[in-house]
Design an enzyme around this catalytic site. Sequence first.
Site, PDB file in Angstrom:
ATOM      1  N   ASP A   1      -6.998  -1.605   4.036  1.00 45.97           N
ATOM      2  CA  ASP A   1      -6.060  -2.662   3.628  1.00 45.97           C
ATOM      3  C   ASP A   1      -6.403  -4.014   4.251  1.00 45.97           C
ATOM      4  O   ASP A   1      -5.871  -5.050   3.833  1.00 45.97           O
ATOM      5  CB  ASP A   1      -4.627  -2.292   4.049  1.00 45.97           C
TER       6      ASP A   1
ATOM      7  N   ASP B   1       0.853  -1.185   0.000  1.00 46.15           N
ATOM      8  CA  ASP B   1       0.000   0.000   0.000  1.00 46.15           C
ATOM      9  C   ASP B   1       0.893   1.241   0.000  1.00 46.15           C
ATOM     10  O   ASP B   1       1.998   1.212   0.541  1.00 46.15           O
ATOM     11  CB  ASP B   1      -0.878  -0.026   1.260  1.00 46.15           C
TER      12      ASP B   1
ATOM     13  N   ASP C   1      -1.468  -0.599   6.194  1.00 49.17           N
ATOM     14  CA  ASP C   1      -1.638  -0.061   7.540  1.00 49.17           C
ATOM     15  C   ASP C   1      -3.042   0.386   7.865  1.00 49.17           C
ATOM     16  O   ASP C   1      -3.354   0.676   9.013  1.00 49.17           O
ATOM     17  CB  ASP C   1      -0.690   1.119   7.754  1.00 49.17           C
TER      18      ASP C   1
END
Length: 782
Positions: free
Chosen positions: A674, A470, A670
């Site tokens: 996600d 990410d 995080d």
Amino acid sequence: MDQHAAHEHAHAHDCAQHRGESSVIDPVCGMTVDPAKTPHHAEHDGQAYHFCSAGCRTKFAADPEAYLGGKPRPEPKATPGAIWTCPMHPQIRREGPGTCPICGMALEPEEPSLDDTPNPELVDFTKRLWVAGTLTVPLLIVSMVAEMLGLRIVSPAASPWVQLALTAPIVLWAGKPFFERGWASIRTRHLNMFTLIAIGVGAAFLYSLVATVAPGLFPASFRMHGTVPVYYEAAGVVVTLVLLGQVLELRARAATGRAIRALMDLAPKTARRIRSDGSDEEIDLGDVHAGDRLRVRPGEAVPVDGMVIDGRSSVDESMLTGEPAPVLKEHGAALTGGTVNGTGSLVMEAQAVGSDTVLARIVRMVAEAQRSRAPIQAVADRISGWFVPLVVAISIVTFIVWNLVGPEPRFGHALLNAIAVLIIACPCALGLATPMSIMVGAGRGAHAGVLIKNAEALQAFEKVDTIVIDKTGTLTEGRPALIGVETVNGFAEDELVSAAASLERHSEHPMAHAIVTDAEERGLEFASVEGFQSHTGLGVSGRVAGRQVSVGNAALMQQLGIDPAPVTASADQRRRDGAGVMLVGIDGKLAGLLAVADPVRATAAQAIADLKADGLRIVMLTGDNATTADAVARQVGGIDEVRADLRPDDKARIVGELKANGARVAMAGDGINDAPALAVADVGVAMGTGTDVAIESAGMTLTKGDLAAIVRARHLAKATMANIRQNLFFSFVFNGVGVPVAAGVLYPVAGILLSPMFAGAAMALSSFTVVTNALRLNAVKL
């Protein structure tokens, strides 16, 4: 060591020297300790006391009279409702202590404890080992050494009785736990190493007992030089060697437990709470509640998680991040329990206490990971399932064959070889191979900023070939920051930032927060604002200290009659680099521009380069726009594929597609968005700075949220799995070679026989080798 601790240590040392003592007794647990070496001391009624551990010192400090004869000493009891589990079979769970019905090992508390008093089983087995060892030496002298040297210590008629007197305490008392576990294994139909030990030792002892008490029951063919031979030394030595192996194993497990207690010891035992009148009071850590104001003095550990409300200091967060550089903490900064304050004084507000602190969660994750089972363990379990019955069958066949066609005395050879097969085949090394490596590896990872939730994640991470990352909060810091200021028309940089920040204080936009934060860091003053207006899609404007100020895009500037042309080229370039740009106008003139972006983490580029060097494919996913995503990818370098403008379900779908195409995928993220992708991936890697949902969805957590820790996690996974394979290989080879040799297959060609004593020594050596090999993980470079 701080001055107080140094003074305490010196005082204790002086006291010990004054009394002329090289060692004293810990009043809590009774262990012998060296006052000059232990760091745990306390004073009571003017007298110094010394302890083996912080746990004993804490118990003593809470109630000294309980341990000094003033009142009965409290007996250690299991916490009501506490769950105990088997270290080798974590699926076995029950309330209170006991033994595992599968392998016979003593159960251990599931919840980690600061109480690092010796393991009762280790203490008990150590006593048994000392007794067995003390009696085994004269037993060997009487039974073997004297005969080999031609000495007559006792008469042939008395020798069996002397050997019986020496062996009976070894087998019946020192070896009692093995018989209890062996019988339990037969009763529950979970045959294990204790089944083999109990049968082998029991057969040797009972045969020798009958031969001693009623030798007339045996036919003449059983006699050698007119007497029936006995094999007490085989039973006695095997019990002693198995005890030695158990003690070594328990000590190794205690060492892994100390890794957890070392983490728990990072939190202080007390906190300094500030009363409503401003005075301080020292309270137990368990009495701290969320919302309490606590004072953290220079050099002290932060007691719980919270936020700085007064003061300024640098805090050593190396226990959490692995990074040695102290981190500046001032008003509004987050503090983590267990980190160490520097030279300044801080006042904090407690926010997370007890089991909710970051440190407590780390301890829980490490403990759970140490008890978890890697899929490779299933191989050992399946083999162990049929291995013990097979060994018993081989032992029976060995006895029959030697009794039928072996050399005289046939019965004696048959008995000893059958016992040797049982003893050398004990699968203790096989059972230890995987759990020991997992326990040590999980502890090693915790100290390197890599928290392993379970062993399955560790094994899967070794095989990963694609890492999906990410962008926001993983490759980047996750919080917008002012990264560039350009001025025109003679305006000063601080003047521009101060005017814009004063105005943006009234805005809720994330970019506004970045400008305000930068102004605070510069130490700029905020002026009063009148007539604040928010222009939807354009920006904000108002009067700041009597001056007309506007902050927004080029359209707002043009609407206000301000020409944005002088900074247009620069603004376009910054946008291509992924930054958001705001123009600032003051009193009808263009003052300059402010560029705000989510900065790339300082370690991201090197981490990506290291992962690429390890042969991994890197894919970046983000919900941000493609321009910003491409800009971040260029800054980091090494990104193979960029996917932008994604929703949470898109990320999970892409991870699923990669897996469907044969990739073994690790996902690093995080945020809450996600979490689905973290759960779908072969291994989810959560940033420790991220949300609880992300951390719960992942198999690994990087405590600092630093991508460099992914590289460390990769090295840890490879080292741990290599260690497990080494242990399993050694265990399989050892049993594959040892059993046939013990059965006597080499006797016809080389005249080689393996006595039960040597079989027991080889078995203990195999367990010791596996444990020692696993402990090497503590020294692996990550």
